[in-house]
Design an enzyme around this catalytic site. Structure first.
Site, PDB file in Angstrom:
ATOM      1  N   CYS A   1       1.069  -1.474   0.449  1.00 48.67           N
ATOM      2  CA  CYS A   1       0.266  -0.423  -0.393  1.00 48.67           C
ATOM      3  C   CYS A   1       1.155   1.438  -0.524  1.00 48.67           C
ATOM      4  CB  CYS A   1      -0.726  -0.214   1.869  1.00 48.67           C
ATOM      5  SG  CYS A   1      -1.943   1.109   1.206  1.00 48.67           S
TER       6      CYS A   1
ATOM      7  N   CYS B   1      -0.923   3.545  -6.098  1.00 49.02           N
ATOM      8  CA  CYS B   1      -1.762   3.438  -5.394  1.00 49.02           C
ATOM      9  C   CYS B   1      -2.062   1.528  -5.739  1.00 49.02           C
ATOM     10  CB  CYS B   1      -3.026   3.970  -5.156  1.00 49.02           C
ATOM     11  SG  CYS B   1      -4.965   2.821  -4.126  1.00 49.02           S
TER      12      CYS B   1
HETATM   13  N1  DGL Z   1      -3.895   0.451  -1.612  1.00 52.53           N
HETATM   14  C1  DGL Z   1      -3.332   1.821  -1.380  1.00 52.53           C
HETATM   15  C2  DGL Z   1      -2.388   2.138  -2.002  1.00 52.53           C
HETATM   16  O1  DGL Z   1      -1.772   2.177  -2.367  1.00 52.53           O
HETATM   17  C3  DGL Z   1      -4.370   2.382  -0.301  1.00 52.53           C
HETATM   18  C4  DGL Z   1      -5.479   2.709  -0.828  1.00 52.53           C
HETATM   19  C5  DGL Z   1      -6.562   3.612   0.189  1.00 52.53           C
HETATM   20  O2  DGL Z   1      -6.692   2.961   1.322  1.00 52.53           O
HETATM   21  O3  DGL Z   1      -6.808   4.864   0.020  1.00 52.53           O
HETATM   22  O4  DGL Z   1      -2.442   3.717  -1.758  1.00 52.53           O
END
Ligand code: DGL
Length: 281
Positions: free
Chosen positions: A75, A180
């Site tokens: 993430c 993301c």
């Molecule tokens: N998958 C996440 C990222 O890479 C988080 C997205 C979120 O929860 O806002 O930033």
């Protein structure tokens, strides 16, 4: 049933990290993996840093209890906000996710970087962009906080049937960075939308993870005795009261045991099953 200890843990606010897990598993010949998706509290991107850090500590305390070999923060948001702090607090190696701006900037032109608000505002992200600009002074970096996109992806999985134009900035970039991990589910659609290549960091994360695990063990992860005939693939998911969902995935004699953890509970067990199966196809 007790959870086996000593596996490799993945963390994401929700389902985005499944794309990272899938890329990483290609480099392993089997083993125990945990996937902690905090679906109940996703998306993280519009939350304050202190809250994100507190949620990560909950997951990482569990990882410590499981004596994980390594943890991947799959993430970008959580990495930007918390990776450095967590590295000082936990004894296992932590691999983070960072927007792939360097490879995207190589070709020059105008590069769109799509991320959550928390990533966009982070010092880590600003420093990354500064380093890219220093190396590629000609490139025009355009950063966008797509505040609603990750949430929409969580909401609409697995069909993801929504108009992208409502969530993406207008323009004609020469490359787009998917900053993301949730956005990676839309990689093809975003490439079509802009008519240019999209970059994600998953393969880089996988290579980093392999090197970390090798350095720690002094050898690559060993395959268990191949008790399944080669070429055979199957996926079986069982729900357990304590651990929500346990998956056994076998691919060409590679034997994975995957345990889904987290605070998502019932709502996302179904999604995990569907997404993981579709990723593996
Ligand atoms: N998958 C996440 C990222 O890479 C988080 C997205 C979120 O929860 O806002 O930033």
């Amino acid at each position: 049933m007790n959870l086996p200890k000593g596996g490799i843990a993945f963390f994401d606010s929700g389902v985005g990290g499944l794309t990272v897990l899938s890329s990483c598993q290609k480099y392993f010949s089997g083993g125990v993996f945990y996937y902690y998706g905090d679906n109940a509290r996703a998306p993280y991107g519009n939350r304050p840093d202190s809250e994100i850090l507190a949620y990560l500590r909950e997951a990482f305390d569990l990882f410590a209890h499981l004596k994980v070999k390594a943890a991947v923060i799959a993430c970008n948001t959580a990495t930007a906000v918390a990776a450095e702090k967590l590295r000082t607090e936990y004894p296992f190696p932590i691999v983070g996710a960072e927007p792939s701006v360097f490879p995207a900037a190589k070709g020059g032109g105008e590069v769109f970087i799509l991320s959550t608000k928390a990533t966009y505002q982070s010092e880590r992200y600003k420093s990354l962009c500064a380093r890219v600009r220093a190396r590629y002074p000609e490139v025009r970096l355009r950063s966008y906080a797509c505040e609603k996109l990750a949430g929409e992806i969580e909401k609409t999985l697995p069909d993801l049937d929504f108009p992208l134009s409502e969530f993406l900035p207008v323009g004609n970039p020469s490359a787009v960075v998917l900053g993301c991990t949730h956005y990676i589910f839309l990689k093809k659609k975003i490439e079509e939308f802009y008519g240019c290549p999209c970059y994600d960091g998953n393969d880089g994360i996988a290579k980093r993870l392999v090197s970390v695990v090798e350095n720690r063990d002094g050898r690559p992860t060993q395959p268990p005795a191949p008790t399944y005939p080669p070429k055979k693939r199957f996926f079986r998911a069982t729900r357990t009261k304590k651990f929500r969902l346990k998956c056994i995935f076998v691919d060409n004699a590679r034997f994975f045991r995957l345990f889904f953890l987290g605070s998502g509970k019932k709502k996302n067990v179904k999604i995990y099953e569907q997404m993981f199966i579709s990723i593996k196809k």
